[in-house]
Motif scaffolding. Structure first.
Motif, PDB file in Angstrom:
ATOM      1  N   PHE A   1       0.842  -1.202   0.000  1.00 58.15           N
ATOM      2  CA  PHE A   1       0.000   0.000   0.000  1.00 58.15           C
ATOM      3  C   PHE A   1       0.874   1.246   0.000  1.00 58.15           C
ATOM      4  O   PHE A   1       0.611   2.210  -0.734  1.00 58.15           O
ATOM      5  N   ALA A   2       1.916   1.251   0.813  1.00 55.36           N
ATOM      6  CA  ALA A   2       2.815   2.403   0.878  1.00 55.36           C
ATOM      7  C   ALA A   2       3.514   2.641  -0.446  1.00 55.36           C
ATOM      8  O   ALA A   2       3.750   3.788  -0.849  1.00 55.36           O
ATOM      9  N   LEU A   3       3.856   1.558  -1.146  1.00 55.59           N
ATOM     10  CA  LEU A   3       4.530   1.687  -2.437  1.00 55.59           C
ATOM     11  C   LEU A   3       3.658   2.406  -3.466  1.00 55.59           C
ATOM     12  O   LEU A   3       4.171   2.986  -4.417  1.00 55.59           O
ATOM     13  N   ARG A   4       2.353   2.375  -3.269  1.00 56.11           N
ATOM     14  CA  ARG A   4       1.451   3.081  -4.185  1.00 56.11           C
ATOM     15  C   ARG A   4       1.390   4.572  -3.873  1.00 56.11           C
ATOM     16  O   ARG A   4       0.877   5.351  -4.675  1.00 56.11           O
ATOM     17  N   GLN A   5       1.901   4.949  -2.696  1.00 55.45           N
ATOM     18  CA  GLN A   5       1.855   6.345  -2.287  1.00 55.45           C
ATOM     19  C   GLN A   5       3.208   7.042  -2.415  1.00 55.45           C
ATOM     20  O   GLN A   5       3.259   8.270  -2.565  1.00 55.45           O
ATOM     21  N   MET A   6       4.299   6.273  -2.340  1.00 53.09           N
ATOM     22  CA  MET A   6       5.635   6.857  -2.298  1.00 53.09           C
ATOM     23  C   MET A   6       6.592   6.082  -3.196  1.00 53.09           C
ATOM     24  O   MET A   6       6.247   5.032  -3.734  1.00 53.09           O
ATOM     25  N   SER A   7       7.800   6.618  -3.326  1.00 52.65           N
ATOM     26  CA  SER A   7       8.825   5.927  -4.102  1.00 52.65           C
ATOM     27  C   SER A   7       9.333   4.706  -3.339  1.00 52.65           C
ATOM     28  O   SER A   7       9.159   4.594  -2.119  1.00 52.65           O
ATOM     29  N   ILE A   8       9.968   3.787  -4.056  1.00 50.78           N
ATOM     30  CA  ILE A   8      10.531   2.587  -3.436  1.00 50.78           C
ATOM     31  C   ILE A   8      11.591   2.975  -2.410  1.00 50.78           C
ATOM     32  O   ILE A   8      11.668   2.395  -1.314  1.00 50.78           O
ATOM     33  N   ALA A   9      12.425   3.955  -2.737  1.00 49.73           N
ATOM     34  CA  ALA A   9      13.493   4.374  -1.827  1.00 49.73           C
ATOM     35  C   ALA A   9      12.920   4.913  -0.521  1.00 49.73           C
ATOM     36  O   ALA A   9      13.437   4.629   0.565  1.00 49.73           O
ATOM     37  N   GLU A  10      11.856   5.698  -0.605  1.00 48.97           N
ATOM     38  CA  GLU A  10      11.252   6.249   0.612  1.00 48.97           C
ATOM     39  C   GLU A  10      10.690   5.143   1.495  1.00 48.97           C
ATOM     40  O   GLU A  10      10.895   5.144   2.719  1.00 48.97           O
ATOM     41  N   VAL A  11       9.992   4.184   0.903  1.00 41.01           N
ATOM     42  CA  VAL A  11       9.411   3.092   1.683  1.00 41.01           C
ATOM     43  C   VAL A  11      10.511   2.295   2.369  1.00 41.01           C
ATOM     44  O   VAL A  11      10.429   1.973   3.561  1.00 41.01           O
ATOM     45  N   ASN A  12      11.574   1.963   1.639  1.00 41.96           N
ATOM     46  CA  ASN A  12      12.664   1.189   2.226  1.00 41.96           C
ATOM     47  C   ASN A  12      13.373   1.959   3.335  1.00 41.96           C
ATOM     48  O   ASN A  12      13.837   1.372   4.319  1.00 41.96           O
ATOM     49  N   ALA A  13      13.461   3.281   3.182  1.00 41.65           N
ATOM     50  CA  ALA A  13      14.094   4.090   4.221  1.00 41.65           C
ATOM     51  C   ALA A  13      13.302   4.002   5.524  1.00 41.65           C
ATOM     52  O   ALA A  13      13.877   3.859   6.607  1.00 41.65           O
ATOM     53  N   TYR A  14      11.970   4.059   5.438  1.00 44.81           N
ATOM     54  CA  TYR A  14      11.149   3.936   6.646  1.00 44.81           C
ATOM     55  C   TYR A  14      11.273   2.548   7.256  1.00 44.81           C
ATOM     56  O   TYR A  14      11.218   2.390   8.481  1.00 44.81           O
ATOM     57  N   LEU A  15      11.444   1.527   6.415  1.00 43.43           N
ATOM     58  CA  LEU A  15      11.509   0.152   6.914  1.00 43.43           C
ATOM     59  C   LEU A  15      12.799  -0.132   7.680  1.00 43.43           C
ATOM     60  O   LEU A  15      12.890  -1.142   8.385  1.00 43.43           O
ATOM     61  N   PHE A  16      13.800   0.734   7.556  1.00 45.20           N
ATOM     62  CA  PHE A  16      15.040   0.535   8.314  1.00 45.20           C
ATOM     63  C   PHE A  16      14.791   0.556   9.824  1.00 45.20           C
ATOM     64  O   PHE A  16      15.585   0.040  10.607  1.00 45.20           O
ATOM     65  N   ILE A  17      13.669   1.162  10.242  1.00 35.29           N
ATOM     66  CA  ILE A  17      13.366   1.251  11.666  1.00 35.29           C
ATOM     67  C   ILE A  17      12.990  -0.112  12.241  1.00 35.29           C
ATOM     68  O   ILE A  17      12.919  -0.288  13.464  1.00 35.29           O
ATOM     69  N   GLU A  18      12.771  -1.097  11.371  1.00 31.38           N
ATOM     70  CA  GLU A  18      12.325  -2.422  11.819  1.00 31.38           C
ATOM     71  C   GLU A  18      13.245  -3.034  12.876  1.00 31.38           C
ATOM     72  O   GLU A  18      12.773  -3.595  13.877  1.00 31.38           O
ATOM     73  N   ALA A  19      14.568  -2.928  12.663  1.00 26.05           N
ATOM     74  CA  ALA A  19      15.511  -3.541  13.606  1.00 26.05           C
ATOM     75  C   ALA A  19      15.358  -2.951  15.003  1.00 26.05           C
ATOM     76  O   ALA A  19      15.451  -3.665  16.006  1.00 26.05           O
ATOM     77  N   LEU A  20      15.103  -1.655  15.081  1.00 25.32           N
ATOM     78  CA  LEU A  20      14.937  -1.008  16.389  1.00 25.32           C
ATOM     79  C   LEU A  20      13.619  -1.403  17.038  1.00 25.32           C
ATOM     80  O   LEU A  20      13.547  -1.596  18.249  1.00 25.32           O
ATOM     81  N   LEU A  21      12.577  -1.548  16.235  1.00 27.06           N
ATOM     82  CA  LEU A  21      11.296  -1.992  16.770  1.00 27.06           C
ATOM     83  C   LEU A  21      11.398  -3.418  17.301  1.00 27.06           C
ATOM     84  O   LEU A  21      10.766  -3.766  18.307  1.00 27.06           O
ATOM     85  N   THR A  22      12.205  -4.249  16.631  1.00 26.40           N
ATOM     86  CA  THR A  22      12.406  -5.624  17.081  1.00 26.40           C
ATOM     87  C   THR A  22      13.023  -5.641  18.472  1.00 26.40           C
ATOM     88  O   THR A  22      12.658  -6.456  19.328  1.00 26.40           O
ATOM     89  N   VAL A  23      13.974  -4.747  18.703  1.00 24.00           N
ATOM     90  CA  VAL A  23      14.611  -4.657  20.023  1.00 24.00           C
ATOM     91  C   VAL A  23      13.583  -4.311  21.091  1.00 24.00           C
ATOM     92  O   VAL A  23      13.538  -4.921  22.164  1.00 24.00           O
ATOM     93  N   LEU A  24      12.722  -3.325  20.811  1.00 21.69           N
ATOM     94  CA  LEU A  24      11.721  -2.920  21.791  1.00 21.69           C
ATOM     95  C   LEU A  24      10.730  -4.048  22.066  1.00 21.69           C
ATOM     96  O   LEU A  24      10.351  -4.299  23.217  1.00 21.69           O
ATOM     97  N   LEU A  25      10.313  -4.751  21.018  1.00 27.11           N
ATOM     98  CA  LEU A  25       9.380  -5.858  21.200  1.00 27.11           C
ATOM     99  C   LEU A  25      10.020  -6.999  21.981  1.00 27.11           C
ATOM    100  O   LEU A  25       9.365  -7.669  22.783  1.00 27.11           O
TER     101      LEU A  25
END
Length: 315
Positions: free
Chosen positions: A92-116
């Motif tokens: 869904f996000a890919l339909r709203q933004m560029s691929i680079a922007e979506v992947n940049a936001y997804l970098f936060i995944e590793a930090l969210l994993t730590v919190l979880l």
């Protein structure tokens, strides 16, 4: 060529495998973004699952059901729901933004994993983890700020961040499952669950899809399988802390694909924010020079022994 690669150290081979995996993962995004906007996002997931499952079933026919036997069916169900749920938000996000922007936001995944992991698994919240998480949130804010209208977050940005959260949650399930499950079963069951869940949902709003749409959806499934295979290869020959920095090559690959296929470039501030997030994750991954243990790269994809610590990817 093969002999030359085998002469390389496990760390180098692992980084090469991970870099190739990131290139393949970006191809998944390209295929998903090329599907017609008339096709609902849920239908894209259903089409992808319908074209992927037959490949897995053929492999099971030749290699046997031993590869997909499981001791934790409900954990596979939960992980499958999170995996394809995250893909829904990312597509869904890919339909709203560029691929680079979506992947940049997804970098936060590793930090969210730590919190979880702190909340769910009871892992210790160290000062370094806390600093890295706060720094990562600053990076996300830098990326979000130009798109925000007051306190409102655009749908595309919100979807990408929810997708990252779902990916981090399924990573925790992956860490638990690797103790008893084969790598192949961890790839197989989410596809079956996707057919059971997403096909009925997609039928409700099904839109006639062209041959090109089916081919792009099939391409997304093919590149996703290749990405997962190469990530598994990477973590078999090198420690996850060694190969994980190579995951950031997804950003330059994304920029290149945006230019080639969509004539798009992300806002410059995206690179600044992504750089802050990457710095935060590298701070989290820093091991002080600990040497990784090499694992035989020729190991079977269905090996029963648990693989090293998994590196999560959005495919």
């Amino acid at each position: 060529m093969t002999e030359t690669l085998l002469r390389l150290s496990g760390n180098v081979r692992g980084v090469l495998w991970m870099t190739a995996a990131m290139a393949s993962g970006v191809c998944v995004d390209v295929c998903a973004k090329l599907v017609s906007h008339d096709v609902p996002t849920a239908q894209i997931l259903a089409m992808r699952a319908l074209t992927t499952v037959p490949v897995f079933l053929i492999i099971v026919m030749f290699l046997g059901t031993r590869l997909v036997r499981t001791k934790r069916p409900m954990a596979h169900v939960a992980r499958g729901l999170l995996w394809y749920g995250s893909l829904f938000f990312v597509f869904f996000a890919l339909r709203q933004m560029s691929i680079a922007e979506v992947n940049a936001y997804l970098f936060i995944e590793a930090l969210l994993t730590v919190l979880l992991a702190v909340v769910i698994l009871g892992e210790k919240l160290t000062a370094r983890k806390l600093i890295a998480t706060l720094l990562g949130l600053v990076g996300v804010w830098v990326m979000c700020a130009p798109r925000m209208q007051g306190f409102g977050v655009p749908l595309g940005v919100g979807a990408a961040l929810i997708g990252a959260f779902c990916f981090s949650a399924q990573t925790l399930f992956a860490k638990v499952l690797t103790r008893t499950e084969t790598n192949f079963s961890m790839l197989f069951w989410p596809q079956i669950i996707a057919v059971v869940i997403w096909v009925p949902i997609a039928i409700i709003t099904w839109h006639p899809a062209s041959l090109a749409d089916w081919l792009y959806s099939s391409g997304a499934g093919f590149f996703a399988m290749m990405t997962n295979y190469m990530v598994l290869r990477a973590v078999r020959v090198a420690d996850a802390s060694v190969v994980s920095p190579a995951a950031y090559t997804a950003l330059p690959f994304s920029v290149a694909m945006d230019l080639i296929f969509f004539d798009m470039l992300p806002m410059p501030v995206i690179f600044i924010g992504a750089g802050i997030v990457v710095l935060a994750v590298m701070l989290l991954d820093y091991k002080g020079g600990a040497a990784p243990v090499e694992v035989d790269e020729a190991a079977s994809i269905g090996e029963d022994d648990p693989s090293p610590k998994p590196v999560s990817v959005k495919t």
